[in-house]
Design a protein around this motif. Structure first.
Motif, short mmCIF file in Angstrom:
data_model
loop_
_atom_site.label_atom_id
_atom_site.label_comp_id
_atom_site.label_asym_id
_atom_site.label_seq_id
_atom_site.Cartn_x
_atom_site.Cartn_y
_atom_site.Cartn_z
N LEU A 273 0.83 -1.20 0.00
CA LEU A 273 0.00 0.00 0.00
C LEU A 273 0.87 1.25 0.00
O LEU A 273 1.95 1.27 0.58
CB LEU A 273 -0.89 0.01 1.24
N VAL A 274 0.37 2.29 -0.66
CA VAL A 274 1.04 3.58 -0.68
C VAL A 274 0.06 4.63 -0.18
O VAL A 274 -1.06 4.73 -0.69
CB VAL A 274 1.53 3.96 -2.09
N TYR A 275 0.49 5.38 0.83
CA TYR A 275 -0.36 6.41 1.41
C TYR A 275 0.31 7.78 1.27
O TYR A 275 1.54 7.89 1.31
CB TYR A 275 -0.57 6.18 2.91
N ARG A 276 -0.51 8.80 1.15
CA ARG A 276 -0.05 10.15 1.42
C ARG A 276 -0.39 10.43 2.87
O ARG A 276 -1.55 10.36 3.28
CB ARG A 276 -0.75 11.17 0.51
N VAL A 277 0.64 10.70 3.67
CA VAL A 277 0.42 10.93 5.09
C VAL A 277 1.02 12.28 5.49
O VAL A 277 1.89 12.82 4.80
CB VAL A 277 1.06 9.81 5.96
N ARG A 278 0.54 12.80 6.60
CA ARG A 278 1.11 14.03 7.16
C ARG A 278 1.74 13.71 8.50
O ARG A 278 1.11 13.12 9.38
CB ARG A 278 0.03 15.09 7.33
N HIS A 279 3.02 14.07 8.62
CA HIS A 279 3.71 13.90 9.89
C HIS A 279 3.16 14.96 10.84
O HIS A 279 3.34 16.17 10.62
CB HIS A 279 5.22 14.07 9.69
N LEU A 280 2.48 14.52 11.89
CA LEU A 280 1.75 15.46 12.74
C LEU A 280 2.67 16.41 13.50
O LEU A 280 2.28 17.54 13.80
CB LEU A 280 0.87 14.68 13.73
N ARG A 281 3.89 15.99 13.78
CA ARG A 281 4.81 16.87 14.49
C ARG A 281 5.50 17.83 13.53
O ARG A 281 5.71 19.00 13.85
CB ARG A 281 5.85 16.03 15.24
N TRP A 282 5.86 17.34 12.35
CA TRP A 282 6.59 18.18 11.39
C TRP A 282 5.66 19.03 10.53
O TRP A 282 6.08 20.04 9.97
CB TRP A 282 7.43 17.32 10.46
N GLY A 283 4.40 18.57 10.36
CA GLY A 283 3.49 19.26 9.44
C GLY A 283 3.86 19.06 7.99
O GLY A 283 3.51 19.87 7.13
N THR A 284 4.57 17.97 7.69
CA THR A 284 5.07 17.69 6.34
C THR A 284 4.35 16.50 5.74
O THR A 284 4.12 15.50 6.43
CB THR A 284 6.58 17.40 6.40
N ASP A 285 4.01 16.59 4.46
CA ASP A 285 3.40 15.46 3.76
C ASP A 285 4.48 14.52 3.25
O ASP A 285 5.50 14.97 2.70
CB ASP A 285 2.54 15.94 2.59
N LEU A 286 4.25 13.22 3.41
CA LEU A 286 5.20 12.19 2.99
C LEU A 286 4.45 11.11 2.22
O LEU A 286 3.24 10.93 2.38
CB LEU A 286 5.87 11.54 4.21
N ALA A 287 5.19 10.39 1.39
CA ALA A 287 4.66 9.16 0.78
C ALA A 287 5.10 8.01 1.67
O ALA A 287 6.28 7.82 1.92
CB ALA A 287 5.20 8.98 -0.63
N MET A 288 4.14 7.26 2.18
CA MET A 288 4.41 6.13 3.08
C MET A 288 4.11 4.85 2.32
O MET A 288 2.98 4.60 1.91
CB MET A 288 3.54 6.24 4.33
N LYS A 289 5.14 4.04 2.12
CA LYS A 289 5.02 2.82 1.32
C LYS A 289 5.16 1.61 2.24
O LYS A 289 6.22 1.42 2.85
CB LYS A 289 6.08 2.80 0.22
N CYS A 290 4.11 0.82 2.34
CA CYS A 290 4.07 -0.30 3.28
C CYS A 290 3.92 -1.62 2.53
O CYS A 290 2.85 -1.89 1.97
CB CYS A 290 2.90 -0.14 4.25
N PRO A 291 4.96 -2.44 2.47
CA PRO A 291 4.84 -3.73 1.80
C PRO A 291 3.91 -4.66 2.57
O PRO A 291 3.72 -4.51 3.78
CB PRO A 291 6.28 -4.27 1.80
N ARG A 292 3.34 -5.59 1.87
CA ARG A 292 2.46 -6.56 2.52
C ARG A 292 3.28 -7.49 3.41
O ARG A 292 4.33 -7.99 2.99
CB ARG A 292 1.69 -7.37 1.48
N PRO A 293 2.82 -7.74 4.64
CA PRO A 293 3.59 -8.60 5.56
C PRO A 293 3.89 -9.97 4.98
O PRO A 293 4.92 -10.56 5.28
CB PRO A 293 2.67 -8.70 6.78
N GLY A 294 3.02 -10.48 4.11
CA GLY A 294 3.22 -11.80 3.52
C GLY A 294 4.44 -11.90 2.63
O GLY A 294 4.86 -13.01 2.27
N LEU A 295 5.02 -10.75 2.25
CA LEU A 295 6.22 -10.78 1.41
C LEU A 295 7.44 -11.27 2.18
O LEU A 295 8.44 -11.64 1.58
CB LEU A 295 6.51 -9.37 0.86
N PHE A 296 7.36 -11.26 3.50
CA PHE A 296 8.51 -11.61 4.32
C PHE A 296 8.28 -12.96 4.99
O PHE A 296 7.50 -13.08 5.93
CB PHE A 296 8.76 -10.53 5.38
N ALA A 297 8.96 -13.98 4.47
CA ALA A 297 8.79 -15.32 5.02
C ALA A 297 9.45 -15.45 6.39
O ALA A 297 9.00 -16.22 7.23
CB ALA A 297 9.37 -16.36 4.05
N THR A 298 10.52 -14.69 6.60
CA THR A 298 11.26 -14.78 7.86
C THR A 298 11.64 -13.38 8.33
O THR A 298 11.57 -12.40 7.56
CB THR A 298 12.55 -15.60 7.70
#
Length: 253
Positions: free
Chosen positions: A32-57
């Protein structure tokens, strides 16, 4: 509402107590890819989260973190989408990168906006994009990195026209030799490149054949991307490059 990163999240959710989800930008096989705002910095970031199933170990996860941090090591360059840091949240390594508001080159090709204003304007616009695109790849290669999934979807355009190559090292990675690259990628050295991100229409013959990869692999994919900017599409999207690429690589050898 405070939530974790496993599963899709909605606008207004807060992740890890510091990232407010503004928009879900992508939900693909890798994650998943999100546009998020860092609440402390007030900055928008792209947050890229791989699916947990991609990691076997756990070792797979740790390797992903180490390899994603090679993107961080590229530092600042006007034509590379900057990666700020990697943070493990709820056991999932999330990549926090520069947010680029203008959309992807793939979208610009699809809506034909590159060709607005007549032939002369279109030529100037396409060449400007191509030059900036090439400079971003050159910067990565100078740092010993091979992207391996160069394509219009991995090129972003900011609202001021700045072109930024993105998604270095987000797929699972393996070794590749970069002939003649300085620093970590010097001749005979090994660098980390994505192996899960091959896109057949843009893959070089040696990549399609499973051979060793170098800077020329990215240059080939860059050339296909530039061709697509001019023509609006490529005629082998289903993957004949993969079918015939091995023969081409063998002939070159």
């Amino acid at each position: 509402m405070e939530v974790g990163v496993t599963g899709a999240r909605s606008a207004g959710d807060v992740i890890d107590g510091r990232y407010e989800v503004l928009r879900v930008h992508g939900d693909g096989a890798m994650g998943l890819v999100y546009r998020v705002r860092h609440l402390r910095w007030g900055t928008d970031l792209a947050m890229k989260c791989p699916r947990p199933g991609l990691f076997a170990t756990a070792a797979d996860r740790d390797r992903f973190v180490a390899e994603a941090e090679t993107w961080v090591s590229l530092g600042l360059h006007p034509n590379v989408c900057g990666c700020h840091y990697v943070r493990v949240i709820d056991g999932v390594p999330c990549v926090f990168a520069e947010y680029v508001a203008g959309g992807s080159l793939k979208e610009r090709i699809a809506d034909r906006s590159l060709h607005e204003g007549g032939a002369a304007a279109a030529l100037a616009r396409i060449l400007d994009v191509a030059v900036q695109f090439a400079r971003g790849l050159e910067h990565a290669h100078a740092h010993g990195l091979v992207h391996q999934d160069v394509k219009p979807a991995n090129v972003l355009l900011d609202t001021d026209g700045t072109v930024k190559v993105t998604d270095f090292g987000l797929a699972r990675t393996g070794g590749a030799t970069v002939s003649g690259a300085p620093g970590r990628g010097s001749a005979g050295g090994t660098v980390l490149v994505p192996t899960g991100g091959l896109t057949p229409a843009y893959a070089s013959p040696e990549q399609s054949a499973g051979g060793p990869l170098g800077r020329r692999s990215d240059v080939y994919s860059f050339g296909v991307s530039v061709l697509e900017m001019f023509t609006g599409g490529v005629g082998w999207m289903a993957g004949p490059v993969g079918r015939y690429g091995g023969e081409a690589a063998g002939e070159e050898g």
